[in-house]
Design an enzyme around this catalytic site. Structure first.
Site, PDB file in Angstrom:
ATOM      1  N   ARG A 217       0.488   3.642  -3.340  1.00 15.71           N
ATOM      2  CA  ARG A 217      -0.275   5.138  -2.992  1.00 15.71           C
ATOM      3  C   ARG A 217       0.478   5.716  -3.493  1.00 15.71           C
ATOM      4  NH1 ARG A 217      -0.771   4.502   1.613  1.00 15.71           N
ATOM      5  NH2 ARG A 217      -2.685   4.282   2.107  1.00 15.71           N
TER       6      ARG A 217
ATOM      7  N   SER B 280       1.021  -0.681  -0.227  1.00 16.06           N
ATOM      8  CA  SER B 280      -0.158   0.210   0.384  1.00 16.06           C
ATOM      9  C   SER B 280       1.212   1.076   0.559  1.00 16.06           C
ATOM     10  CB  SER B 280      -0.988   0.035   1.450  1.00 16.06           C
ATOM     11  OG  SER B 280      -0.249   0.535   2.567  1.00 16.06           O
TER      12      SER B 280
ATOM     13  N   ASN C 238       0.007   8.046  -7.813  1.00 11.90           N
ATOM     14  CA  ASN C 238      -0.702   9.685  -7.531  1.00 11.90           C
ATOM     15  C   ASN C 238       0.156   9.956  -8.478  1.00 11.90           C
ATOM     16  OD1 ASN C 238      -2.865  10.492  -5.527  1.00 11.90           O
ATOM     17  ND2 ASN C 238      -2.136   8.829  -4.581  1.00 11.90           N
TER      18      ASN C 238
END
Length: 258
Positions: free
Chosen positions: A198, A194, A202
């Site tokens: 993440r 994660s 982005n």
């Protein structure tokens, strides 16, 4: 770069292709390694300059900025990590500033550095945003993962770490040990995954949008480009902050007894 005007597909593909050596799993993304090292050395130089200029009198702008960053990272660790902060403070400060510098590379117009590298060094491909490369984000998150295990063993001992692994969250009933083990393994693996995805997701999306904007006519690029850059300025420090905070939280959860 080709002399003929590329098609939109060729343009996007070209900008999303890394400068690399080798093939397959063992290939090295030279551009990611280069910019990561350069930005890391820039970070070290800046903090060293701040330390050398430190004074007990009226602080200068560099000292003020460095002290603000140090206090910010120390406060985050103090609120998230229950153990000694001698290592965790510098670790979180390094992660925040390094990831922030990675992300800031996304604000450089997408054609500038690749065109310069092509004209000066004859390089066909170049990507300049390390955090848009999953190899970089996973490398950083795997380092955090190893520290999670280390601090878990340091805080609880081998026996306590193993006991918590097989008795949490459903208790010590032997029939529930397999379920505890499965859930803890999934949770342990999910943390670095994660963290890496993440940050990568982005910045990859932001980089792709900048590439698409660069395909517009030059006289209109500045309108959507400026709007997206202003919005992205908010995302850049936020993603670095999230990575730093989750690092402190994950290691703190591993260190403390439950």
């Amino acid at each position: 770069m080709a002399s003929a005007a590329p098609s939109p597909t060729e343009y996007v593909t070209h900008h999303l292709t890394h400068l690399k050596v080798g093939e397959g799993f063992w290939s090295l993304h030279v551009d990611t390694l280069f910019f990561s090292w350069v930005l890391g050395l820039l970070m070290i130089w800046f903090f060293r300059m701040g330390a050398n200029r430190a004074t007990a009198g009226v602080p200068g702008r560099v000292q003020n900025f460095v002290e603000t960053l140090v206090e910010f990272a120390d406060k985050t660790v103090r609120e998230s990590f229950p153990g000694p902060r001698a290592f965790m403070g510098p670790l979180c400060l390094t992660i925040f500033v390094w990831v922030l510098l990675w992300n800031l590379m996304d604000l450089i117009p997408v054609d500038w550095l690749p065109r310069l590298a092509h004209d000066v060094f004859g390089l066909e491909y170049l990507r300049v945003v390390p955090s848009a490369d999953p190899n970089a984000t996973f490398g950083l998150s795997i380092t955090v993962f190893l520290l999670i295990i280390y601090y878990g063993l340091k805080g609880k001992g081998v026996g306590g770490f193993a006991k918590e692994f097989v008795t949490h969250p459903f208790g010590a009933n032997p029939l529930l040990v397999p379920f505890n083990l499965i859930l803890n393994v999934v949770e342990m693996i999910a943390k670095p995954v994660s963290l890496a995805l993440r940050l990568f997701g982005n910045l990859y999306a932001a980089e792709l949008i900048f590439i698409l904007i660069a395909m517009l006519p030059w006289w209109i690029q500045w309108i959507p480009g400026g709007i997206w850059a202003v919005f992205h300025i908010l995302v850049i420090p936020l993603q670095a902050f999230i990575f730093m905070v989750l690092t402190a939280v994950y290691i703190g959860l591993a260190y403390e007894h439950h």
